[in-house]
Design a protein around this motif. Sequence first.
Motif, PDB file in Angstrom:
ATOM      1  N   UNK A   1     -65.720 -47.837  -7.362  1.00  8.92           N
ATOM      2  CA  UNK A   1     -65.008 -46.512  -7.001  1.00  8.92           C
ATOM      3  C   UNK A   1     -65.061 -45.561  -8.823  1.00  8.92           C
ATOM      4  N   UNK A   2     -65.048 -45.418  -9.518  1.00 10.92           N
ATOM      5  CA  UNK A   2     -64.826 -44.700 -10.208  1.00 10.92           C
ATOM      6  C   UNK A   2     -65.660 -43.090 -10.220  1.00 10.92           C
ATOM      7  N   UNK A   3     -66.417 -43.301  -9.140  1.00 11.07           N
ATOM      8  CA  UNK A   3     -67.174 -41.712  -8.734  1.00 11.07           C
ATOM      9  C   UNK A   3     -66.162 -41.309  -7.953  1.00 11.07           C
ATOM     10  N   UNK A   4     -66.461 -40.401  -7.963  1.00 14.04           N
ATOM     11  CA  UNK A   4     -65.737 -38.673  -8.082  1.00 14.04           C
ATOM     12  C   UNK A   4     -65.735 -38.346  -5.990  1.00 14.04           C
ATOM     13  N   UNK A   5     -65.396 -38.614  -5.117  1.00 13.67           N
ATOM     14  CA  UNK A   5     -65.124 -37.952  -3.555  1.00 13.67           C
ATOM     15  C   UNK A   5     -64.896 -36.805  -3.409  1.00 13.67           C
ATOM     16  N   UNK A   6     -65.368 -35.393  -3.163  1.00 12.38           N
ATOM     17  CA  UNK A   6     -64.728 -33.652  -2.407  1.00 12.38           C
ATOM     18  C   UNK A   6     -65.421 -33.668  -1.393  1.00 12.38           C
ATOM     19  N   UNK A   7     -64.393 -33.190  -0.296  1.00 13.72           N
ATOM     20  CA  UNK A   7     -64.582 -32.829   1.195  1.00 13.72           C
ATOM     21  C   UNK A   7     -64.888 -31.103   1.271  1.00 13.72           C
ATOM     22  N   UNK A   8     -66.021 -30.322   1.663  1.00 13.51           N
ATOM     23  CA  UNK A   8     -66.250 -29.245   1.815  1.00 13.51           C
ATOM     24  C   UNK A   8     -65.951 -29.123   3.104  1.00 13.51           C
ATOM     25  N   UNK A   9     -65.017 -28.195   4.235  1.00 15.46           N
ATOM     26  CA  UNK A   9     -65.142 -27.465   5.365  1.00 15.46           C
ATOM     27  C   UNK A   9     -64.516 -26.346   5.743  1.00 15.46           C
ATOM     28  N   UNK A  10     -64.737 -25.865   6.545  1.00 16.64           N
ATOM     29  CA  UNK A  10     -64.633 -24.315   6.991  1.00 16.64           C
ATOM     30  C   UNK A  10     -66.228 -24.372   7.407  1.00 16.64           C
ATOM     31  N   UNK A  11     -65.428 -23.147   8.249  1.00 17.99           N
ATOM     32  CA  UNK A  11     -66.519 -22.026   9.038  1.00 17.99           C
ATOM     33  C   UNK A  11     -67.957 -21.547   8.342  1.00 17.99           C
ATOM     34  N   UNK A  12     -67.691 -22.026   6.678  1.00 15.47           N
ATOM     35  CA  UNK A  12     -68.370 -21.093   5.561  1.00 15.47           C
ATOM     36  C   UNK A  12     -69.056 -22.372   4.637  1.00 15.47           C
ATOM     37  N   UNK A  13     -68.656 -23.411   4.845  1.00 15.29           N
ATOM     38  CA  UNK A  13     -69.342 -24.720   4.193  1.00 15.29           C
ATOM     39  C   UNK A  13     -70.697 -25.311   3.814  1.00 15.29           C
ATOM     40  N   UNK A  14     -71.551 -24.248   5.228  1.00 13.84           N
ATOM     41  CA  UNK A  14     -72.913 -24.883   4.807  1.00 13.84           C
ATOM     42  C   UNK A  14     -73.190 -23.437   4.156  1.00 13.84           C
TER      43      UNK A  14
ATOM     44  N   UNK B   1     -65.420 -26.053 -11.450  1.00  9.09           N
ATOM     45  CA  UNK B   1     -66.223 -25.526 -10.630  1.00  9.09           C
ATOM     46  C   UNK B   1     -66.271 -25.380  -8.842  1.00  9.09           C
ATOM     47  N   UNK B   2     -66.194 -26.537  -9.003  1.00  9.66           N
ATOM     48  CA  UNK B   2     -65.887 -25.703  -6.952  1.00  9.66           C
ATOM     49  C   UNK B   2     -64.669 -25.411  -5.994  1.00  9.66           C
ATOM     50  N   UNK B   3     -64.350 -25.426  -6.443  1.00  8.75           N
ATOM     51  CA  UNK B   3     -62.684 -24.633  -6.834  1.00  8.75           C
ATOM     52  C   UNK B   3     -62.850 -22.961  -7.008  1.00  8.75           C
ATOM     53  N   UNK B   4     -63.399 -22.839  -8.369  1.00  9.53           N
ATOM     54  CA  UNK B   4     -63.650 -21.907  -8.841  1.00  9.53           C
ATOM     55  C   UNK B   4     -64.849 -20.677  -7.683  1.00  9.53           C
ATOM     56  N   UNK B   5     -66.103 -21.135  -7.844  1.00  9.24           N
ATOM     57  CA  UNK B   5     -66.987 -20.594  -6.592  1.00  9.24           C
ATOM     58  C   UNK B   5     -66.100 -20.076  -5.305  1.00  9.24           C
TER      59      UNK B   5
ATOM     60  N   UNK C   1     -65.797 -17.517  -0.289  1.00 11.09           N
ATOM     61  CA  UNK C   1     -65.819 -18.681   1.400  1.00 11.09           C
ATOM     62  C   UNK C   1     -65.077 -18.860   1.762  1.00 11.09           C
ATOM     63  N   UNK C   2     -65.467 -18.698   2.611  1.00 12.60           N
ATOM     64  CA  UNK C   2     -63.899 -19.341   4.038  1.00 12.60           C
ATOM     65  C   UNK C   2     -64.197 -21.231   4.366  1.00 12.60           C
ATOM     66  N   UNK C   3     -63.822 -21.915   3.141  1.00 15.24           N
ATOM     67  CA  UNK C   3     -63.888 -23.120   3.134  1.00 15.24           C
ATOM     68  C   UNK C   3     -62.739 -23.847   2.447  1.00 15.24           C
ATOM     69  N   UNK C   4     -62.481 -25.425   2.647  1.00 14.14           N
ATOM     70  CA  UNK C   4     -61.285 -26.001   2.266  1.00 14.14           C
ATOM     71  C   UNK C   4     -62.030 -26.889   1.656  1.00 14.14           C
TER      72      UNK C   4
END
Length: 366
Positions: A54-67, A127-131, A135-138
Motif C-alpha cells: 500500500x506504500x506504492x503510489x497511484x496516479x490517474x491521467x485523464x483527458x483528450x491528450x492522455x495517450x 515530474x508528471x505535473x511539470x510536463x 497537454x490537455x490532461x488532468x
Amino acid sequence: MEPENVRKTCLHSRHVALGAHMSPFAGFDMPIEYAGLDTEHSAVRTSTGVFDVSHMGEVLIEGPEAEKFVNYIFSNDVTAIAPGQILYGMMLYDNGGTVDDLLVYKNSSTSYFLVINASNIAKDLDWILLHSKDFDVTVTDLCERYGELAVQGPESERILREVLGIEAKDLTFYTFRKIDMDGEEIIVSRTGYTGEDGFEIYASQDMTCRLWDKLMDAEVAPCGLGCRDTLRFEAGLPLYGDELTAEITPLESGLGMFVKLDKEQFLGRDALRKQKEEGVTKKVVGLELDFPGTARHGFEVLDMDGNTIGEITTGYNSLTLGKNLAMALIDARYSAQGTPLQVKIRRKTALAKVVKKRFYTPNYKK
C-alpha cells in the motif's frame, strides 16, 4: 518505539499485531519479515504469500491528450496495447537517466492509471505535473485513496477464487480487470515482483483491510519486504536505487526491450538513441561468487589484475538456488558471460564470474 515522521499503511496495526519486524522504508513503517525470510520466500516460491504494498503510489491521467502525454513521459509505447493491458517502462530525464520505473494500466486512450515507486512518489508527481502543462490532461494523485495487496505464488489464482471470491483464471500476464466487490470498484491485475504467478489488488483502504483479514483467516502467509527483495533479485528484476537510478539508463540496466526508440518523441529518447548508436560503456550483469560472504550494495568489483571496474548493486545468498549471487554495474568490456572477476568483500577478495542476471526462471502465466 515507533519512528517519527514515518507514514503508516492502512494495514500497519495488523502487521504489529502479527509480530512483524517493522522498519522504515521509503518513508513508511513497513513489515520486513514475519515468520522469517526463508519461510516467507519459500511460501511464495512453492505456495502463496501476500504482501502489503500500500506504500506504492497511484496516479490517474485523464483527458483528450492522455495517450499522447503518457507516451511522451514513458519509454514504452502505450499506443501498442488495448484497454485492459499493462506496460512496464520508465520515465526518463533528458540525459537518459531514470526518473523511475513504473507500470502503466490502460483504461482507454483518454485514461491511464500509473503505479509508481513509494520512494519516488513526490518526485514523480512533480515530474508528471511539470510536463503535463503543455497537454490537455488532468493529473489526479490517488495515493491516499488506494491500499494495495500483492498475492503471489503458484497457488495465487486458487487463493483469489476460494478465499476472496475473485475469479481471475482468464486474466493473463500484464492484464487487469475492474470488478465490483460489495459495491466498490477494485482493480485486479496479473502482475507482481517475485518471478511467480500472482496478482495485485488495488482497493480502498477499508476494503484492503477486509481482504487482508480474509487471507489471514485462510492462513495465507504474510510476507515482508525482505523476501520481496530476495524474490525479485532471483528473477533478475531491477530495484530503483540499485539497478536503475538517475545515473543508470535502461540500456545500461539491460532493459532496452522496454524502451521504444522508434516511436515519436519522448523524454530521454534522443540521449538513449545516441547511447545505443555509440554503445553503452557500463552494464548491469549477474555475478556468481565463489565465496560464502554476501556481496552488498556498493562493494567494489575488480578485474583479475585488481583494477576497479564497477560495483555491486544487489547481492544475496540465493535461498532458492543455494548460490552466492549478485548484480553489479560494471565496465561493459567485462560483461561477457563467463568473464572471471573479483569482488572486494570487506577485507577479502572473492572470485566471481559473469552470468545471466535472471538467475531464476520466472513462472508467469502468459
